[in-house]
Every structure is written in C-alpha cells, then in structure tokens.
Design a protein around this motif. Structure first.
Motif, PDB file in Angstrom:
ATOM      1  N   TYR B 243       0.828  -1.198   0.000  1.00 13.69           N
ATOM      2  CA  TYR B 243       0.000   0.000   0.000  1.00 13.69           C
ATOM      3  C   TYR B 243       0.865   1.253   0.000  1.00 13.69           C
ATOM      4  CZ  TYR B 243      -3.452  -3.430   1.347  1.00 13.69           C
ATOM      5  OH  TYR B 243      -4.262  -4.526   1.363  1.00 13.69           O
ATOM      6  N   CYS B 244       0.519   2.203  -0.857  1.00 15.30           N
ATOM      7  CA  CYS B 244       1.178   3.496  -0.835  1.00 15.30           C
ATOM      8  C   CYS B 244       0.464   4.305   0.239  1.00 15.30           C
ATOM      9  CB  CYS B 244       1.047   4.170  -2.197  1.00 15.30           C
ATOM     10  SG  CYS B 244       1.680   5.845  -2.202  1.00 15.30           S
ATOM     11  N   THR B 245       1.186   4.609   1.316  1.00 17.39           N
ATOM     12  CA  THR B 245       0.576   5.242   2.480  1.00 17.39           C
ATOM     13  C   THR B 245       1.129   6.653   2.655  1.00 17.39           C
ATOM     14  OG1 THR B 245       0.519   3.049   3.463  1.00 17.39           O
ATOM     15  CG2 THR B 245       0.137   4.908   4.948  1.00 17.39           C
ATOM     16  N   GLU B 246       0.230   7.622   2.738  1.00 14.40           N
ATOM     17  CA  GLU B 246       0.674   9.018   2.853  1.00 14.40           C
ATOM     18  C   GLU B 246      -0.175   9.751   3.880  1.00 14.40           C
ATOM     19  OE1 GLU B 246       1.444  11.367  -0.863  1.00 14.40           O
ATOM     20  OE2 GLU B 246       0.276   9.711  -1.677  1.00 14.40           O
ATOM     21  N   PHE B 247       0.426  10.614   4.645  1.00 14.33           N
ATOM     22  CA  PHE B 247      -0.347  11.486   5.546  1.00 14.33           C
ATOM     23  C   PHE B 247       0.500  12.637   6.033  1.00 14.33           C
ATOM     24  CE2 PHE B 247       1.222   7.702   7.724  1.00 14.33           C
ATOM     25  CZ  PHE B 247       2.070   8.254   8.686  1.00 14.33           C
ATOM     26  N   LEU B 248      -0.178  13.595   6.674  1.00 14.39           N
ATOM     27  CA  LEU B 248       0.468  14.762   7.253  1.00 14.39           C
ATOM     28  C   LEU B 248       0.209  14.718   8.759  1.00 14.39           C
ATOM     29  CD1 LEU B 248       1.799  17.566   6.430  1.00 14.39           C
ATOM     30  CD2 LEU B 248      -0.512  18.484   6.600  1.00 14.39           C
ATOM     31  N   ILE B 249       1.271  14.843   9.538  1.00 10.85           N
ATOM     32  CA  ILE B 249       1.073  14.870  10.998  1.00 10.85           C
ATOM     33  C   ILE B 249       1.228  16.313  11.463  1.00 10.85           C
ATOM     34  CG2 ILE B 249       1.722  13.824  13.218  1.00 10.85           C
ATOM     35  CD1 ILE B 249       3.572  11.931  11.635  1.00 10.85           C
ATOM     36  N   LYS B 250       0.246  16.807  12.193  1.00 10.53           N
ATOM     37  CA  LYS B 250       0.406  18.126  12.810  1.00 10.53           C
ATOM     38  C   LYS B 250       0.564  17.915  14.306  1.00 10.53           C
ATOM     39  CE  LYS B 250      -2.101  20.890   9.443  1.00 10.53           C
ATOM     40  NZ  LYS B 250      -3.322  21.648   9.162  1.00 10.53           N
ATOM     41  N   GLY B 251       1.563  18.514  14.874  1.00  6.28           N
ATOM     42  CA  GLY B 251       1.806  18.323  16.300  1.00  6.28           C
ATOM     43  C   GLY B 251       2.764  19.372  16.811  1.00  6.28           C
ATOM     44  N   GLU B 252       3.409  19.059  17.901  1.00  5.70           N
ATOM     45  CA  GLU B 252       4.376  20.000  18.468  1.00  5.70           C
ATOM     46  C   GLU B 252       5.685  19.285  18.728  1.00  5.70           C
ATOM     47  OE1 GLU B 252       2.566  21.556  21.965  1.00  5.70           O
ATOM     48  OE2 GLU B 252       0.989  22.564  20.787  1.00  5.70           O
ATOM     49  N   LYS B 253       6.750  20.010  18.580  1.00 10.50           N
ATOM     50  CA  LYS B 253       8.088  19.495  18.894  1.00 10.50           C
ATOM     51  C   LYS B 253       8.366  18.137  18.254  1.00 10.50           C
ATOM     52  CE  LYS B 253       8.294  21.890  23.282  1.00 10.50           C
ATOM     53  NZ  LYS B 253       7.921  21.724  24.674  1.00 10.50           N
ATOM     54  N   MET B 254       7.947  17.994  17.035  1.00 10.77           N
ATOM     55  CA  MET B 254       8.235  16.722  16.353  1.00 10.77           C
ATOM     56  C   MET B 254       9.630  16.773  15.754  1.00 10.77           C
ATOM     57  SD  MET B 254       4.687  15.694  14.554  1.00 10.77           S
ATOM     58  CE  MET B 254       4.586  17.123  13.528  1.00 10.77           C
ATOM     59  N   GLU B 255      10.228  15.616  15.576  1.00 13.45           N
ATOM     60  CA  GLU B 255      11.561  15.574  14.979  1.00 13.45           C
ATOM     61  C   GLU B 255      11.549  14.679  13.745  1.00 13.45           C
ATOM     62  OE1 GLU B 255      14.758  14.895  17.687  1.00 13.45           O
ATOM     63  OE2 GLU B 255      13.832  16.202  19.183  1.00 13.45           O
ATOM     64  N   PRO B 256      11.490  15.294  12.557  1.00 19.69           N
ATOM     65  CA  PRO B 256      11.366  14.514  11.315  1.00 19.69           C
ATOM     66  C   PRO B 256      12.446  13.433  11.187  1.00 19.69           C
ATOM     67  CG  PRO B 256      11.104  16.855  10.866  1.00 19.69           C
ATOM     68  CD  PRO B 256      11.479  16.740  12.304  1.00 19.69           C
ATOM     69  N   ASP B 257      13.676  13.745  11.558  1.00 21.80           N
ATOM     70  CA  ASP B 257      14.759  12.767  11.412  1.00 21.80           C
ATOM     71  C   ASP B 257      14.506  11.534  12.278  1.00 21.80           C
ATOM     72  OD1 ASP B 257      16.019  14.238   9.569  1.00 21.80           O
ATOM     73  OD2 ASP B 257      17.437  15.177  10.970  1.00 21.80           O
ATOM     74  N   GLY B 274       9.545  17.844   6.708  1.00 25.96           N
ATOM     75  CA  GLY B 274       8.745  18.798   7.442  1.00 25.96           C
ATOM     76  C   GLY B 274       9.533  19.457   8.558  1.00 25.96           C
ATOM     77  N   ASP B 275       8.807  20.020   9.514  1.00 22.42           N
ATOM     78  CA  ASP B 275       9.479  20.698  10.625  1.00 22.42           C
ATOM     79  C   ASP B 275       8.852  20.241  11.932  1.00 22.42           C
ATOM     80  OD1 ASP B 275       7.022  22.025  10.729  1.00 22.42           O
ATOM     81  OD2 ASP B 275       7.751  23.587   9.355  1.00 22.42           O
ATOM     82  N   ASP B 276       9.068  20.962  13.012  1.00 27.42           N
ATOM     83  CA  ASP B 276       8.581  20.460  14.305  1.00 27.42           C
ATOM     84  C   ASP B 276       7.068  20.496  14.443  1.00 27.42           C
ATOM     85  OD1 ASP B 276       8.474  23.168  14.374  1.00 27.42           O
ATOM     86  OD2 ASP B 276       9.439  23.407  16.331  1.00 27.42           O
ATOM     87  N   SER B 277       6.369  21.263  13.562  1.00 26.50           N
ATOM     88  CA  SER B 277       4.923  21.339  13.726  1.00 26.50           C
ATOM     89  C   SER B 277       4.138  20.596  12.638  1.00 26.50           C
ATOM     90  CB  SER B 277       4.496  22.808  13.757  1.00 26.50           C
ATOM     91  OG  SER B 277       4.820  23.409  12.518  1.00 26.50           O
ATOM     92  N   LYS B 297       0.299   8.610  17.535  1.00 32.47           N
ATOM     93  CA  LYS B 297       0.867   8.953  18.846  1.00 32.47           C
ATOM     94  C   LYS B 297       1.637  10.271  18.803  1.00 32.47           C
ATOM     95  CE  LYS B 297       1.534   4.136  20.056  1.00 32.47           C
ATOM     96  NZ  LYS B 297       2.596   3.146  19.928  1.00 32.47           N
ATOM     97  N   LEU B 298       1.984  10.705  17.590  1.00 36.01           N
ATOM     98  CA  LEU B 298       2.831  11.897  17.466  1.00 36.01           C
ATOM     99  C   LEU B 298       2.031  13.181  17.331  1.00 36.01           C
ATOM    100  CD1 LEU B 298       5.328  10.429  14.844  1.00 36.01           C
ATOM    101  CD2 LEU B 298       5.666  10.602  17.311  1.00 36.01           C
ATOM    102  N   GLY B 299       0.808  13.064  16.847  1.00 31.45           N
ATOM    103  CA  GLY B 299       0.006  14.272  16.651  1.00 31.45           C
ATOM    104  C   GLY B 299      -1.279  13.906  15.952  1.00 31.45           C
ATOM    105  N   THR B 300      -1.909  14.906  15.358  1.00 29.80           N
ATOM    106  CA  THR B 300      -3.141  14.616  14.635  1.00 29.80           C
ATOM    107  C   THR B 300      -2.801  14.310  13.182  1.00 29.80           C
ATOM    108  OG1 THR B 300      -3.427  16.959  14.168  1.00 29.80           O
ATOM    109  CG2 THR B 300      -4.563  16.085  16.094  1.00 29.80           C
ATOM    110  N   LEU B 301      -3.558  13.387  12.556  1.00 38.20           N
ATOM    111  CA  LEU B 301      -3.288  13.002  11.178  1.00 38.20           C
ATOM    112  C   LEU B 301      -4.231  13.716  10.205  1.00 38.20           C
ATOM    113  CD1 LEU B 301      -2.566   9.161  11.259  1.00 38.20           C
ATOM    114  CD2 LEU B 301      -1.091  11.109  11.730  1.00 38.20           C
ATOM    115  N   HIS B 302      -3.670  14.127   9.076  1.00 39.27           N
ATOM    116  CA  HIS B 302      -4.456  14.826   8.061  1.00 39.27           C
ATOM    117  C   HIS B 302      -4.148  14.250   6.690  1.00 39.27           C
ATOM    118  CE1 HIS B 302      -5.324  17.986  11.064  1.00 39.27           C
ATOM    119  NE2 HIS B 302      -4.160  17.563  11.526  1.00 39.27           N
ATOM    120  N   GLN B 303      -5.083  14.440   5.770  1.00 34.96           N
ATOM    121  CA  GLN B 303      -4.900  14.002   4.372  1.00 34.96           C
ATOM    122  C   GLN B 303      -4.357  12.567   4.307  1.00 34.96           C
ATOM    123  OE1 GLN B 303      -2.359  16.902   2.470  1.00 34.96           O
ATOM    124  NE2 GLN B 303      -3.511  18.607   3.298  1.00 34.96           N
TER     125      GLN B 303
END
Lengths: 279, 544
Positions: B243-257, B274-277, B297-303
């Motif tokens: 499955y090709c799985t894609e989404f956007l996480i919005k949150g705080e103090k996230m670390e993409p790496d 992305g960045d921390d938010s 667990k990291l934030g809210t999921l979008h798209q």
C-alpha cells in the motif's frame, strides 16, 4: 457572396491553385535565433535550406499570432459573411487553437467555422482544395462543412525519413519513437493517424523506402487525388512519381516541395505521399 | 529582450503561477510516462496538485519579499504535497526558501545558491536517493546555474534559459541512469515535471504568455534504442507492492529525522519531511495499519491516503497497452548473441528467445515468452531451420493466435522484421513477411567440426567453411577466403546492402578487415558491420 476559405502554409497548396481558388493562407512562423520569418512569405524553400546548412542556430517554428488571423478574418469579412478555416492537426501545433480564439474575437461580424484537419501537408491541402472548389461553385458554409467532414477520413499519408532526429527534437515524434534507436541503418516510414505521428514501418535502403511508399499508394483501389512532396531530395521524388504513374496518371500527381516549416521538423530527405481516396 | 537582473516576491509568485498552469497542461502526458515498477502512477497529477497548493499559499502570503513568498510556497507545498514526486517537490521549495531567506529580492547569484540549496534539501528528504530521477535533474540544473554565475552572468532570463536547457538534457539522460526507464523507452516523469515547471517560469519571464496559452509543454524523448528486456525466467514469485501510504502529521516538537529512523525498516520509498509542527510521510508498506498507529501517537493526522498499489499496477498495465504503437500484433524472434538480440529488439521485436545453432529452445521456452508478451497475435521468427517445427508446436498450447514465418537464418529474420507494417493486420503482415524472405541471401561462416567430403568439397577438421542459404558450398583457408568465394558466386549487381554480423570469437579488427575487403571489391554497396556476438558462426552476412 461566396464562402471564403482560409488555411495555413503547411497545407502546401501550390501557388497557382491558391490564386485560382482564392484561398487565404496564414503563414506559420519560422525562427532562426532572434529572426522571425513568415513561412513562404519572407523565406522560400531555397533560402531556407541554404540557411539551414550555414546557420549556427537551428530553426524553430511558432504559431502565427492571433493578430495575423484576426487581420485576415477582418479583411475577408468585408467581402463575405461566411469563412471556413481549415488548420493542420491540433495535436501537432497550436495553429488550430489560435485560429479558433481569433475567430471568437470576431464574434458577430461574420460567421467563422474552424476545422481541425487532424492532418498536414497535401493531405490537409486536398480537403482545403475540395472546400475551395465547392465555395467557388457557390456552396454555402454548411454544405462545405459537410464536404469537409466527408473527405477528412479519406485522406491518408505516408512519409519516408532519413532520420527521426528533427522530429524528436521538435517534440512531434509520438509513437514513431518505436522506430528510433535501430542498430541497423534504416529509413523510418511514418504516418499521421488521428492527427498524431505514428510508425508505419522501416526500410533498409532508400530504394526499399520508395517501394514501400508505392505499396502504400497501391493499397488504395480508388484514388481521387495524389501528391508527392519532398524536402531537399527532388531526384527521389521524381523516381517516386515515375513509379506511381503506373497506378495514377502522372500529370495529375501534385509534385511539390514541403514548406520550410515542415522541413524544420523533418530535416532534409523527407519524401511524402498523400492520397485522397478509398481502399 | 529586456534584461532582468533582479526578481522580487510578486514576480516570483507570478512566474511560478504561470509555471503551474503550464505544468497543468501536460500533467496527463507526464502521468503516461510512469513506469513499472514505480507504483505511484500519477506523477504529473501529483506534481500539479502540489503546485496548486504551493501557489495558493504563495498568494496568501502577507509579505511581498522574495523570502516571504518562498517561505509561503514551501509551506503550501508541504501541506498539499501528493505522492512521492509531490513530496520531493515540496523539498525543492523548502530549499529555495532557505536559500532566499531574508532576501527582499534576488539576483542571479542568489538564484544559483537557492537552486543549489533546493537540490541538497531534496536529496536529504529521500532515504535512498536514486539517480535518474527528479533529484538528478535538480542537481544538474543547480550546477548549470552555478556555472552561469561563475561566467559572470547577471541576466536572470539568460541564466534560467541555460538552466532549463541543462535540465532538459538531464531529463533526456535519465534512461541512461535508470534501467526501468530505458526498458520502457521513456524519461523520468518527475524529472520531466521539474523541467516543465522551470520552463514555464522561463517562458513567463520572457513574456511568452500568449504562446503559453496556445501551446503545450513538450515531453522530452530519450534517444536510447527501445530494446525490450529478455522476458523473466518463469518461477519468479510476484512480489506484492503493498500500500502506498501518505499522511500529514500536525503536532508539536516533532523531529522529522527521528520519525524517519523509526519508519526506515517498515517499508520502501520512505520520505519523511517537514518541521517540528508539520511532518509529511510517504511510504510503501505491506502493513499500513502499523504505520498509522505509530503516527497517531505523534500528533493529529491529516490528508491520510492509503492506496493499493497492486491495483494501481493493474491499471498501469492497462494504460501501457494503450501506449503501445497501434498494432495488435507482436513479433517474437529467436536468436543468440547479445548483439543479435539487440538488433532484433531495436527493430521492434517484442521479445527475443535465446537460442540458435546447437542450442535449440524447447516449445515450452518459446511458449513462456509468447505468453509474457502483451499481444493476442504473435508472429514467431525461428531464424533456424531446426527451430521451425518447435515453433509451430506453440499454437497447440496457447489461446493466442500464432503464425510462424519460417525464417531459416538470422538475415531472413531481420528482413522479415523490417517488412513489418504497423498499419496493417496480423494476416497481412504474415504474408508481407513471408514475401520478403527471398529478397535476402545469407552467408554463414563457421569451422568444420570434423573432416568430411560434401558437395564435392574436401574439408579438414577446424577448417573455415561457408554456407549459402543453409547449403554448404565453400571451404577455404581463412574466413575472408570463404566469404570471397561465396560472394563470387552471387549476382552482386542486384544487391544494395551487405550487413556483416561478426561472432563472439572475432575481434573488431578482424571484422573491419573483412568489411574493408568487401567495400573495396563492391564499391556500389552499402556495407554495415555489426557486432552480433553470436556463438559458433564467426560471420553471418546478409546480402539484400
């Protein structure tokens, strides 16, 4: 007031026919670097190939400006209420679009119909000539449109190339890409189908390519018109005409040279047979 | 044309807005470039949608500086990125924003630096960068910009013109770098997308807005031979794409790496940017549930988008069929020697079955290849008299329609294939191909395996011998001797083209000597020398 017929310079209609049938020709534009020429007006075949041989920059082609169409429409509108515009394949250039958009600018002054021939060179030219003959005999626009619609599917074309490099560089190669990359030296043969360039076959030698063009023409049982065109290979064209004269009267074969605009996209050595007929 | 030395935010917006419209016109054509096994089969559409989101945000930016607009574009791209290519594209804008950071406007030098930054950030976003993709095109474009600046170029139009040309050349080269592209005979779709965007921006700066309305962007064509790969050996398991799985996480103090590291082993084609938010994730996985579970667990999921790639692959195969030249007939040839295989491939054979003298393929070998070719009508060219019968058995084992054109030699196979007419049907083509066979004479030169007497010739073991159309008619001291003897018996006035295919045991120099000798003796002929690399036969000559 007879219907006026407009086409583009790529239809390759001989000058005497243009005069006789009063056809208006919009020249496609040709560019060498910063210099712009109107196809067949500011530059003729000999000048073009001379420049092609010496110029450092390769030529490109461009759609005539909306203004060029609009001025032609305006001039004709003084003499008629109905104009029929037949353009080369919309899938190869923006000419059809430009003709259409300029026609929309003329709203109300004159009825203008724009037809996409989905073809080019004399294959397009045959339909333009048919339309112009009907117009000269007094047919109305709707009748002429019907004639055009009936005859467009009856035109067919095959062309022998010495290289597809020019077609590729101009972005017009389409499915004929299948003919590229051959390890053996070949003469690619292409056709136009539904307005797009398609592969027809390969020939190992120029001689075999000419044979194939003859076979293509001979596959038509009823030929109404036939044309042989060339880009800088008159001897091959003469030979082809001679061969074709066994299936169609030689004096009725239109023997012309393609315009520099076509030459830009095919390179020298192009040999084309167009027919109007039925299988 | 007027010079442009410097561009501020408003023009930056307008040029890429024009570029988006330009891209939009060719998004369907770019979609059609997608190749198996790249399963996101809609690169053009994805890049176009990503650009739309990019530009919407750009027009919302309150700040009209170049920096402000570029940052807005980067944000819009990240929020709206679709698909693999869209996410990488969003990194291009992110890099551009970093490069233009704090700048009211930019000149050629700033632009070159920003492009450099774009290429770097784009590479970093992908966990396994692959060359021959849009990453390579960005890199080459940035390199050209740098070269222009070093030459002292101050006109942005001139610089961008050179950059667009370099990008186009880079796109044309992608098939050389990526085999899947070469096999499919197309350029990289993402690279084409990047090129089209830059070209659109350039055309806008040049003031060609009317031409842009009437015309369509060009798809770059590769100039590599369209050779088809040998069909895969049976028994290879079909690996599901997942499955090709894609989404956007919005949150705080996230670390993409950090997120990237956590997901690295969970699937293929991973991109985390992305960045921390706001962090965008793209991954191909067999277990999308686990990925989603981790992300919540990291934030809210979008798209959130989960697409079945096996299904996409089926659709893709259907689309590929439509892209094939308009013929329902495929030709399968039998040949050995990679040079000969390439000759047949480059002349349009759909597949080549390995085999020839002393290594005749079985009916099953041919059948397998016939089944793998996506056409219902198949013409087989056996190219050897001992394989004709085997090839004829294939019909009884398949639903497909099979015709065998009884070619006994490689040259016969080549003339048959050359006679193929794309404009006619299966039956007519078989007829045309059969009729073409007498137009060629074949000379084969080999070494005798034992001493013998045949056709009045006394032959020693290992002596060079020559066959004309499968009949042994000459023996000699050298290969050239044998060839000359046979050519002497033919009416060479009728001939136009001689093709020499030299075998695996022959050096290029030896072959060139033969070529020169024939050219000197028959000056009216077109002589072509090809490395056939065939076993057993030192030379195969075709006389047409």
């Amino acid at each position: 007031m007879p219907v006026k017929i407009v086409t583009d310079s790529v239809a390759d209609i001989p000058p005497e026919v243009i005069d006789e049938l009063d056809i208006s020709v919009i020249p496609v534009l040709l560019r060498f670097g910063e210099e712009t020429f109107r196809d067949g007006v500011d530059i003729n075949n000999d000048q073009f190939y001379e420049r092609l041989a010496t110029s450092k920059t390769m030529p490109t082609t461009a759609v005539p400006s909306l203004d060029m169409f609009a001025r032609t429409y305006a001039r004709l509108a003084e003499e008629t209420d109905e104009i029929l515009v037949i353009m080369l394949s919309s899938k190869l250039t923006g000419c059809y679009n430009a003709a259409l958009q300029s026609a929309n600018l003329m709203e109300g002054e004159c009825r203008i119909e724009v037809v996409d021939s989905l073809s080019a060179v004399m294959a397009e030219g045959f339909v333009v000539i048919k339309a112009a003959q009907a117009a000269k005999e007094g047919a109305k626009l709707d009748e002429i449109m019907e004639i055009v619609r009936r005859n467009l599917p009856r035109v067919d074309i095959q062309a022998a190339f010495t290289t597809l490099e020019f077609l590729k560089r101009g972005g017009r190669i389409g499915l004929a890409q299948a003919l590229m990359g051959s390890i053996l030296k070949i003469n690619p043969i292409i056709t136009l189908k539904d307005g797009l360039v398609k592969p027809a076959g390969r020939a190992r030698s120029r001689e075999k390519a000419i044979e194939r063009l003859c076979r293509f023409a001979a596959s038509y049982s009823n030929i109404e018109e036939m044309a042989v065109e060339e880009a800088a290979c008159p001897d091959d064209a003469d030979l082809l005409v001679k061969r074709l004269s066994t299936i169609f009267p030689e004096e009725r074969i239109y023997r012309t040279r393609t315009t520099p605009v076509i030459g830009t996209h095919t390179g020298p050595g192009l040999l084309v047979v167009s027919v109007l007929g039925d299988k | 044309m007027s010079k442009v030395n410097d561009i501020a935010g408003q023009v930056l917006r307008d040029m890429f807005s024009a570029a988006t419209t330009w891209l939009e016109k060719s998004s369907a054509d770019i979609d059609a470039l997608n190749v198996f096994p790249v399963p996101d089969g809609d690169t053009g559409t994805n890049m176009m949608l990503t650009m739309r989101s990019t530009m919407e945000e750009a027009y919302r930016a309150p700040d009209n500086s170049a920096s402000g607009v570029a940052h807005a574009m980067a944000k819009g791209a990240l929020m709206g990125a679709r698909g693999n290519s869209g996410v990488i594209l969003s990194q291009v804008w992110r890099g551009l924003a970093q490069g233009l950071d704090g700048k009211e406007s930019f000149n050629t030098r700033d632009m070159a630096e920003a492009l450099q930054k774009s290429a770097e950030v784009a590479y970093n976003g992908v966990s396994n960068p692959v060359e021959g993709t849009m990453l390579t095109v960005m890199k080459d474009a940035a390199k050209e910009a740098q070269a222009q600046v070093e030459q002292g170029e101050e006109d942005i139009i001139v610089l961008l013109d050179a950059v667009v040309t370099a990008a186009g050349d880079s796109v044309a080269r992608t098939p050389r770098l990526l085999k899947v592209l070469k096999d499919a005979g197309v350029v990289d779709a993402g690279g084409q997308g990047i090129y089209t965007i830059m070209e659109g921006a350039l055309r806008f700066l040049k003031g060609e807005t009317e031409a842009m309305r009437l015309r369509k962007p060009q798809i770059i064509v590769s100039d590599l031979p369209l050779t088809l790969p040998l069909p895969q050996v049976a028994g290879v398991d079909e690996v599901p794409f997942g499955y090709c799985t894609e989404f956007l996480i919005k949150g705080e103090k996230m670390e993409p790496d950090d997120i990237k590291k956590r997901l690295e082993r969970k699937g293929e084609s991973l991109i985390v940017v992305g960045d921390d938010s706001a962090v965008r994730v793209h991954i191909h996985t067999l277990e999308p549930g686990n990925i989603i579970h981790f992300a919540t667990k990291l934030g809210t999921l979008h798209q959130v988008s989960i697409r079945n790639m096996d299904e996409q692959h089926q659709d893709f195969l259907e689309m590929q069929k439509e892209r094939m030249p308009a013929t329902d007939t495929a030709v399968v040839a039998i040949a050995s020697g990679d040079g000969l295989v390439e000759v047949f491939g480059s002349l349009g054979a759909a597949a080549v079955v390995p085999g020839g003298q002393t290594m005749n393929p079985s009916t099953k070998d041919i059948l397998q290849v016939v089944q793998s070719v996506p056409s219902e009508n198949i013409i087989i060219l056996p190219n050897n008299k001992n394989i004709i019968l085997t090839a004829e058995q294939v019909q009884s084992l398949t639903e497909k329609k099979i015709k065998v054109v009884p070619t006994k030699t490689i040259p016969q196979g080549v003339v048959a294939l050359l006679a193929f007419d794309y404009e006619t049907d299966f039956k007519a083509n078989v007829d045309i191909m059969e009729k073409a066979l007498p137009s060629v004479k074949t000379i084969e030169v080999t070494k005798s395996v034992r001493a013998t007497r045949i056709n009045g010739l006394k032959i020693k073991r290992r002596q060079p011998i020559g066959l004309l159309d499968d009949e042994l008619i000459a023996a000699g001291n050298t290969d050239l001797d044998v060839i000359s003897k046979i050519l002497g018996k033919l009416d060479m006035k009728q001939a136009e083209v001689v093709t020499i295919y030299y075998g695996e045991d022959i050096t290029a120099e030896e072959a060139e000597n033969i070529d020169t000798s024939i050219t000197e003796q028959y000056s009216n002929l077109q002589v072509e020398l090809i490395k056939g690399n065939q076993p057993h036969y030192s030379y195969i000559l075709s006389i047409e």
